[in-house]
Design an enzyme around this catalytic site. Structure first.
Site, mmCIF file in Angstrom:
data_model
loop_
_atom_site.group_PDB
_atom_site.id
_atom_site.type_symbol
_atom_site.label_atom_id
_atom_site.label_comp_id
_atom_site.label_asym_id
_atom_site.label_seq_id
_atom_site.Cartn_x
_atom_site.Cartn_y
_atom_site.Cartn_z
ATOM 1 N N LYS A 51 13.966 -31.505 -8.359
ATOM 2 C CA LYS A 51 13.486 -32.893 -8.249
ATOM 3 C C LYS A 51 14.620 -33.872 -8.515
ATOM 4 O O LYS A 51 14.693 -34.932 -7.894
ATOM 5 C CB LYS A 51 12.331 -33.167 -9.229
ATOM 6 N N LYS A 56 8.494 -22.900 1.324
ATOM 7 C CA LYS A 56 7.058 -22.654 1.183
ATOM 8 C C LYS A 56 6.264 -23.856 1.677
ATOM 9 O O LYS A 56 6.816 -24.940 1.853
ATOM 10 C CB LYS A 56 6.732 -22.379 -0.285
ATOM 11 N N LYS A 60 2.727 -29.956 -0.331
ATOM 12 C CA LYS A 60 1.880 -31.136 -0.101
ATOM 13 C C LYS A 60 2.671 -32.290 0.480
ATOM 14 O O LYS A 60 2.183 -33.038 1.296
ATOM 15 C CB LYS A 60 1.241 -31.589 -1.410
HETATM 16 P P1 TYM Z 1 0.965 -28.042 -7.424
HETATM 17 O O1 TYM Z 1 0.110 -29.259 -7.347
HETATM 18 O O2 TYM Z 1 2.322 -28.109 -6.824
HETATM 19 O O3 TYM Z 1 0.230 -26.822 -6.775
HETATM 20 C C1 TYM Z 1 -1.105 -26.472 -7.126
HETATM 21 C C2 TYM Z 1 -1.259 -24.975 -7.133
HETATM 22 O O4 TYM Z 1 -0.955 -24.440 -5.846
HETATM 23 C C3 TYM Z 1 0.056 -23.436 -5.965
HETATM 24 N N1 TYM Z 1 0.933 -23.507 -4.773
HETATM 25 C C4 TYM Z 1 1.253 -22.447 -4.022
HETATM 26 N N2 TYM Z 1 0.921 -21.148 -4.130
HETATM 27 C C5 TYM Z 1 1.392 -20.311 -3.184
HETATM 28 N N3 TYM Z 1 2.163 -20.708 -2.140
HETATM 29 C C6 TYM Z 1 2.527 -22.010 -1.987
HETATM 30 N N4 TYM Z 1 3.235 -22.396 -0.938
HETATM 31 C C7 TYM Z 1 2.079 -22.944 -2.973
HETATM 32 N N5 TYM Z 1 2.239 -24.279 -3.144
HETATM 33 C C8 TYM Z 1 1.538 -24.594 -4.263
HETATM 34 C C9 TYM Z 1 0.819 -23.768 -7.229
HETATM 35 O O5 TYM Z 1 1.481 -22.637 -7.751
HETATM 36 C C10 TYM Z 1 -0.303 -24.271 -8.118
HETATM 37 O O6 TYM Z 1 -0.973 -23.203 -8.714
HETATM 38 N N6 TYM Z 1 2.671 -28.164 -12.111
HETATM 39 C C11 TYM Z 1 1.518 -27.842 -11.305
HETATM 40 C C12 TYM Z 1 0.273 -28.640 -11.677
HETATM 41 C C13 TYM Z 1 -0.174 -28.478 -13.087
HETATM 42 C C14 TYM Z 1 -0.675 -27.289 -13.697
HETATM 43 C C15 TYM Z 1 -0.997 -27.652 -15.028
HETATM 44 C C16 TYM Z 1 -0.877 -25.990 -13.232
HETATM 45 C C17 TYM Z 1 -0.213 -29.463 -14.024
HETATM 46 N N7 TYM Z 1 -0.720 -28.963 -15.197
HETATM 47 C C18 TYM Z 1 -1.546 -26.705 -15.905
HETATM 48 C C19 TYM Z 1 -1.391 -25.042 -14.125
HETATM 49 C C20 TYM Z 1 -1.707 -25.401 -15.451
HETATM 50 C C21 TYM Z 1 1.849 -28.184 -9.864
HETATM 51 O O7 TYM Z 1 2.676 -29.028 -9.586
HETATM 52 O O8 TYM Z 1 1.071 -27.562 -8.944
#
Ligand code: TYM
Length: 334
Positions: free
Chosen positions: A115, A197, A200
């Site tokens: 980032k 990957k 969003k």
């Molecule tokens: P985020 O919003 O980027 O993604 C949400 C969830 O989707 C999964 N994910 C993927 N899994 C497989 N392949 C992909 N291409 C892919 N892109 C996204 C992520 O692994 C995630 O599970 N930091 C976290 C949000 C968060 C969180 C938490 C997660 C905030 N607090 C507490 C778990 C526990 C995030 O940015 O996810």
């Protein structure tokens, strides 16, 4: 929530539309886990401010994430489905954990480094302490299992470090949280262009969103990178072809994948046919979720009620934990 089952927590940032990676990396497991565990699933609106300080689109994204989670099969009556910013105890726990997190380890976090490269003019302290806030989200409910995709593995390792430091300094309050995928490897859904990957906010033409219409799905899939096909029988698949097979395994029938695999090994594969099949199976998978999510998004009163009910459940759990935390730290004076 009967308070006897093991506790699960996870979150999704409202920084754009949910995609296939979010589904297969996270939401699919949320839906499976809601039957067996006490689950807390959250929209991480505070986390989104580290990279999306302009909040104009936030409201829409938060409601969309809630609606899409429900459209995928999450039942707000079985789980706590809530917004991070509605549970203020999170911010207090984040503050305590910040005293146990070191600048050096935070600077080494892969997501921070990425980032910082992407937004060199906004390397804010929230970005640096992102994993601390994430740890607070999880341990606020004393959760043990965290259903996430592969990209979150390092954040979970850091959460365990913070937990161990807290317990060591102040006494055992928290269990160690672990990334969870029913004993399988954590999932990484690749993008359609073979580079990275699904995401969003980046790589949008190579990402399949749960809101994409049928034609857009066809267009994106047909553009996926392929080549003239193998020339030697049973050769190894290049990465971008391996990725397409991985996507097929998510949505196509086993015999369909086996047929194209055999064609590849025999050097008779026609990638045009493979992509047509993949596109139609993707449409079959995405279309019902898209329709359901659109319907739910129309119902503002329902979404408001879901949010309030979720926040209430999350606050009850958070209050109980923070009582233990304040006592353990020695912040209760009478
Ligand atoms: P985020 O919003 O980027 O993604 C949400 C969830 O989707 C999964 N994910 C993927 N899994 C497989 N392949 C992909 N291409 C892919 N892109 C996204 C992520 O692994 C995630 O599970 N930091 C976290 C949000 C968060 C969180 C938490 C997660 C905030 N607090 C507490 C778990 C526990 C995030 O940015 O996810």
């Amino acid at each position: 929530m009967d308070g006897k089952r093991e506790i699960v927590m996870s979150g999704i940032r409202p920084t754009g539309f949910l995609h296939l990676g979010n589904y297969f990396g996270a939401v699919k497991n949320y839906v499976r886990m809601q039957e067996q565990f006490d689950c807390f699933f959250m929209v991480a609106d505070w986390h989104s401010l580290t990279t999306h300080p302009d909040t104009e689109a936030l409201k829409g994204h938060v409601k969309r994430v809630l609606a899409e989670n429900i459209a995928c099969g999450l039942d707000p009556n079985k789980v706590a489905l809530y917004c991070q910013s509605h549970v203020h105890e999170t911010a207090e726990l984040y503050l305590y954990l910040n005293m146990l997190a070191y600048k050096g380890e935070l600077e080494k976090t892969v997501t921070f480094k990425d980032k910082a490269k992407q937004q060199p003019d906004n390397v804010n302290a929230g970005l640096l302490t992102y994993p601390v806030l994430q740890a607070a989200d999880i341990i606020l409910h004393r959760a043990k299992y965290v259903p996430v995709g592969k990209d979150q593995e390092q954040h979970l390792e850091m959460a365990r470090n913070f937990v161990n430091r807290f317990n060591h300094r102040y006494g055992d309050v928290f269990p160690e949280p672990f990334a969870f995928n029913f004993g399988e490897e954590l999932v990484k859904v690749p993008s359609l262009d073979g580079a990275g990957k699904m995401s969003k906010s980046e790589n949008q033409l190579a990402t399949l969103y749960l809101a994409d219409d049928d034609d857009l799905i066809r267009k994106k899939v047909m553009k996926a990178k392929t080549d003239a096909g193998p020339t030697e029988p049973n050769s190894a698949k290049p990465d971008y072809i391996e990725n397409i097979f991985l996507l097929m395994k998510l949505v196509c029938a086993e015999e369909v994948v086996a047929k194209f695999d055999a064609d590849f090994n025999a050097c008779t594969i026609r990638y045009g046919d493979l992509k047509k099949q993949l596109a139609e199976d993707m449409i079959k998978f995405i279309a019902p979720i898209r329709a359901k999510a659109a319907e739910i998004q129309q119902d503002e009163a329902y979404l408001k009620q879901v949010m309030e009910q979720g926040a209430e459940k999350a606050r009850t759990s958070a209050k109980a934990t923070m009582d233990l935390v304040r006592s353990a730290i020695g912040l209760k004076y009478y």
